[in-house]
Motif scaffolding. Structure first.
Motif, short mmCIF file in Angstrom:
data_model
loop_
_atom_site.label_atom_id
_atom_site.label_comp_id
_atom_site.label_asym_id
_atom_site.label_seq_id
_atom_site.Cartn_x
_atom_site.Cartn_y
_atom_site.Cartn_z
N GLU A 193 0.81 -1.22 0.00
CA GLU A 193 0.00 0.00 0.00
C GLU A 193 0.85 1.27 0.00
OE1 GLU A 193 -2.64 1.47 3.49
OE2 GLU A 193 -3.84 -0.01 2.40
N GLU A 194 1.85 1.30 0.86
CA GLU A 194 2.65 2.52 1.00
C GLU A 194 3.50 2.77 -0.25
OE1 GLU A 194 2.96 5.82 3.55
OE2 GLU A 194 1.73 4.00 3.70
N TRP B 123 1.15 4.25 -2.78
CA TRP B 123 0.78 5.61 -2.38
C TRP B 123 1.91 6.59 -2.65
CZ3 TRP B 123 -3.49 8.14 -1.31
CH2 TRP B 123 -3.43 9.35 -0.61
N LYS C 258 -6.17 -0.27 -3.17
CA LYS C 258 -5.13 0.04 -2.18
C LYS C 258 -4.91 1.55 -2.07
CE LYS C 258 -2.70 -4.37 -2.34
NZ LYS C 258 -1.41 -5.08 -2.42
N SER D 117 -7.78 2.77 0.03
CA SER D 117 -7.58 2.39 1.42
C SER D 117 -6.54 3.29 2.09
CB SER D 117 -7.13 0.93 1.50
OG SER D 117 -6.80 0.57 2.83
N ARG D 118 -5.43 3.52 1.40
CA ARG D 118 -4.36 4.34 1.97
C ARG D 118 -4.81 5.78 2.17
NH1 ARG D 118 -1.86 7.54 3.93
NH2 ARG D 118 0.40 7.80 4.13
N HIS E 131 -6.04 6.57 5.60
CA HIS E 131 -5.13 6.46 6.74
C HIS E 131 -4.41 7.77 7.02
CE1 HIS E 131 -4.80 1.92 5.70
NE2 HIS E 131 -5.80 2.15 6.52
N ASN F 88 0.68 -4.35 11.25
CA ASN F 88 -0.05 -3.50 10.30
C ASN F 88 0.90 -2.59 9.54
OD1 ASN F 88 -2.33 -4.71 11.27
ND2 ASN F 88 -3.07 -2.95 12.43
N LYS G 39 2.56 -4.71 6.87
CA LYS G 39 1.61 -5.01 5.80
C LYS G 39 1.43 -3.82 4.86
CE LYS G 39 -1.24 -8.53 8.08
NZ LYS G 39 -2.59 -8.83 8.65
N ARG G 40 1.44 -2.63 5.40
CA ARG G 40 1.28 -1.44 4.57
C ARG G 40 2.56 -1.04 3.86
NH1 ARG G 40 -1.48 3.20 8.08
NH2 ARG G 40 -0.36 4.39 6.50
#
Length: 211
Positions: free
Chosen positions: A89-90, A93, A135, A138-139, A142, A198, A201-202
């Motif tokens: 994800e990161e 992003w 993704k 989702s990001r 956050h 977490n 995972k990101r």
């Protein structure tokens, strides 16, 4: 539109040549240059002014995100498509924040997908497959971690205790506990272990490997 001019950026010569070949044999596309690193990419971008840049993520020196930022600083209208095996994800992003208009994983992307991504981005659209788009969405929900919170999270990834994090970062016990509380909140975790899981995972940190 006339032929779409493509600049290929990848540190793997075999992958560059392979991608160049399949693009060149397609009608409507032409490869104007191949670069193996960020410095070469910027020089070739200025020389050829391509319509689209296909960009590898992992390269020696400046990575694909940093290279994209260099190109965007020179030309805010540049159009970059990331072709990579990275799908945390990161990572995605960071690429989007740098200005990438497309993101395609090498393991999932057939050449037809690559050509379609180039075509879409050249036309002024974006190209994010459903899994990647999910993704990104989702990001976006956050909260960003501060640089210090990232350092504390990396301390957890390194297996450090609170005391070791205090010593490593020259922080007080109360400050470390505050950062850990913030990490639990921002990473939707009930404890430090879940916060670390977490975060990994990101793609925020990586677990340190023992020598």
């Amino acid at each position: 539109m006339s032929e779409i001019k493509v600049l290929i950026v990848d540190d793997n010569a075999v992958l560059r040549m392979g991608l160049s070949h399949v693009i060149e044999i397609e009608d409507g596309y032409t490869v104007v240059g191949e670069a193996s690193n960020a410095e070469e990419a910027l020089v070739l971008y200025k020389r050829h002014e391509p319509d689209v840049v296909t960009m590898d993520y992992q390269m020696p020196g400046a990575d694909g995100v940093a290279c994209t930022q260099k190109i965007m600083d020179y030309d805010p209208n540049a159009k970059v498509v990331l072709l990579t095996i990275k799908e945390l994800e990161e990572d995605i992003w960071n690429a989007v924040q740098a200005g990438c208009k497309g993101y395609l994983t090498k393991r999932a992307g057939e050449i037809e997908d690559v050509l379609q991504a180039i075509k879409e981005v050249a036309s002024g659209n974006t190209y994010f497959p459903a899994k990647i788009a999910s993704k990104i969405e989702s990001r976006s929900l956050h909260q960003n971690l501060t640089p210090r919170e990232l350092e504390v999270l990396q301390g957890l990834a390194n297996g450090f205790s609170n005391k070791e994090i205090m010593e490593q970062l020259d922080l007080s016990e109360g400050t470390v506990k505050l950062h850990l509380a913030n990490l639990r909140r921002k990473l939707d975790a009930s404890d430090r272990t879940q916060a670390l899981i977490n975060g990994v995972k990101r793609g925020l940190v990586k677990i340190s490997q023992a020598d």
